[in-house]
Motif scaffolding. Structure first.
Motif, PDB file in Angstrom:
ATOM      1  N   MET A  52       0.306  -1.272  -0.243  1.00  0.00           N
ATOM      2  CA  MET A  52       0.033   0.048  -0.110  1.00  0.00           C
ATOM      3  C   MET A  52       0.703   1.182   0.322  1.00  0.00           C
ATOM      4  N   LEU A  53       0.655   1.929  -0.967  1.00  0.00           N
ATOM      5  CA  LEU A  53       1.257   3.179  -0.934  1.00  0.00           C
ATOM      6  C   LEU A  53       0.376   4.214  -0.201  1.00  0.00           C
ATOM      7  N   LEU A  54       1.598   5.076   0.164  1.00  0.00           N
ATOM      8  CA  LEU A  54       0.951   5.882   1.653  1.00  0.00           C
ATOM      9  C   LEU A  54       1.231   7.697   0.682  1.00  0.00           C
ATOM     10  N   ASP A  55       0.528   8.570   0.827  1.00  0.00           N
ATOM     11  CA  ASP A  55       0.977  10.291   0.106  1.00  0.00           C
ATOM     12  C   ASP A  55       0.774  11.236   1.707  1.00  0.00           C
ATOM     13  N   GLY A  56       1.559  11.669   2.136  1.00  0.00           N
ATOM     14  CA  GLY A  56       1.136  11.954   3.462  1.00  0.00           C
ATOM     15  C   GLY A  56       0.113  11.762   3.466  1.00  0.00           C
ATOM     16  N   GLY A  57       0.180  10.665   5.181  1.00  0.00           N
ATOM     17  CA  GLY A  57      -0.804   9.548   5.636  1.00  0.00           C
ATOM     18  C   GLY A  57      -2.090   9.748   4.678  1.00  0.00           C
ATOM     19  N   SER A  58      -2.209   9.565   3.020  1.00  0.00           N
ATOM     20  CA  SER A  58      -3.693   9.382   2.582  1.00  0.00           C
ATOM     21  C   SER A  58      -2.716   7.709   1.266  1.00  0.00           C
ATOM     22  N   ILE A  59      -4.063   7.769   1.715  1.00  0.00           N
ATOM     23  CA  ILE A  59      -3.827   5.855   0.619  1.00  0.00           C
ATOM     24  C   ILE A  59      -3.910   6.412  -0.929  1.00  0.00           C
ATOM     25  N   ASN A  60      -2.229   6.228  -1.428  1.00  0.00           N
ATOM     26  CA  ASN A  60      -2.626   6.717  -3.443  1.00  0.00           C
ATOM     27  C   ASN A  60      -1.968   5.283  -3.862  1.00  0.00           C
ATOM     28  N   GLY A  61      -2.348   3.577  -3.095  1.00  0.00           N
ATOM     29  CA  GLY A  61      -2.384   3.282  -4.160  1.00  0.00           C
ATOM     30  C   GLY A  61      -2.438   1.832  -3.895  1.00  0.00           C
ATOM     31  N   TYR A  62      -2.268   0.169  -4.637  1.00  0.00           N
ATOM     32  CA  TYR A  62      -2.174  -0.567  -3.971  1.00  0.00           C
ATOM     33  C   TYR A  62      -1.613  -1.965  -5.606  1.00  0.00           C
ATOM     34  N   GLY A  63      -0.502  -2.151  -4.528  1.00  0.00           N
ATOM     35  CA  GLY A  63       0.153  -2.936  -5.429  1.00  0.00           C
ATOM     36  C   GLY A  63       0.190  -4.790  -5.023  1.00  0.00           C
ATOM     37  N   PHE A  64       0.560  -5.326  -6.102  1.00  0.00           N
ATOM     38  CA  PHE A  64       1.306  -6.764  -6.130  1.00  0.00           C
ATOM     39  C   PHE A  64       2.407  -7.144  -6.581  1.00  0.00           C
ATOM     40  N   ALA A  88      12.567 -12.673 -11.702  1.00  0.00           N
ATOM     41  CA  ALA A  88      11.478 -12.405 -12.094  1.00  0.00           C
ATOM     42  C   ALA A  88      11.027 -12.301 -11.342  1.00  0.00           C
ATOM     43  N   GLY A  89       9.467 -11.371 -12.275  1.00  0.00           N
ATOM     44  CA  GLY A  89       8.606 -11.900 -12.080  1.00  0.00           C
ATOM     45  C   GLY A  89       7.465 -10.549 -12.269  1.00  0.00           C
ATOM     46  N   PHE A  90       6.324 -10.933 -12.098  1.00  0.00           N
ATOM     47  CA  PHE A  90       4.407 -10.282 -12.479  1.00  0.00           C
ATOM     48  C   PHE A  90       5.183  -9.501 -11.318  1.00  0.00           C
ATOM     49  N   ALA A  91       4.289  -8.057 -12.210  1.00  0.00           N
ATOM     50  CA  ALA A  91       3.638  -6.883 -10.958  1.00  0.00           C
ATOM     51  C   ALA A  91       2.214  -6.177 -11.401  1.00  0.00           C
ATOM     52  N   TYR A  92       1.568  -5.561 -10.099  1.00  0.00           N
ATOM     53  CA  TYR A  92       0.062  -5.269 -10.699  1.00  0.00           C
ATOM     54  C   TYR A  92      -0.015  -4.025  -8.937  1.00  0.00           C
ATOM     55  N   GLY A  93       0.074  -2.977  -9.982  1.00  0.00           N
ATOM     56  CA  GLY A  93      -0.623  -1.905  -8.998  1.00  0.00           C
ATOM     57  C   GLY A  93      -1.350  -0.961  -9.552  1.00  0.00           C
TER      58      GLY A  93
END
Length: 167
Positions: free
Chosen positions: A59-71, A91-96
């Protein structure tokens, strides 16, 4: 941009571990940051290699607010040179995704703000002692942004110091 992170893990067996980590951008401290949960699962082991997968959700945060998710779902081959020096390549797969609600892009299309990618892991490490280790890693990522059709190549280097408790 320089950053800092902390990761704590627990090895349930010799082939399965769980980890929780957090990171922050040191240039904009308190701004961009994130958390991740990951695991390490040994898939195959020989006398001179080990194949592992390390799935991760983040989970990505920007100033305390959620700004995205990834796998991320990479497969990595660990190649020890000696008891003290090891390397790995994988190597592998990524998703955001930024949000799970459709947004309007520059072409006036309603799409999820998301992307896919291929991520690599190349590292070299040194077991300084039975408890301490030092690892250098380079992670190339080719990201395909399906929202605005903007693709990126990102190269993320890292240097980490690890300590194992109770070994």
């Amino acid at each position: 941009t320089p950053g800092g992170s902390l990761e704590l893990g627990y090895g349930f067996t010799n082939s399965f571990s769980l980890y929780a980590s957090g990171w922050t951008d040191l240039e904009d401290f308190g701004g961009r940051s994130g958390y991740a949960l990951s695991s390490r699962l040994s898939l195959a082991q020989g006398t001179s290699y080990e194949v592992v997968t390390t799935p991760r959700v983040a989970m990505l945060l920007d100033g305390g607010s959620i700004n995205g998710y990834g796998f991320e779902l990479p497969v990595t081959v660990l190649l020890p040179f000696s008891p003290a020096v090891y390397s790995y390549v994988g190597a592998g797969f990524a998703y955001g995704v930024k949000e799970f609600e459709k947004q309007t892009n520059n072409n006036n299309e309603q799409l999820l703000p998301q992307g896919f990618g291929v991520i690599g892991h190349v590292g070299l490490g040194w077991n300084i002692s039975n408890e301490w280790r030092l690892t250098g890693e380079v992670c190339p990522l080719y990201q395909i942004n399906t929202f605005d059709e903007h693709n990126d190549f990102i190269l993320s280097p890292g240097l980490s110091v690890g300590y194992t408790f109770g070994r």
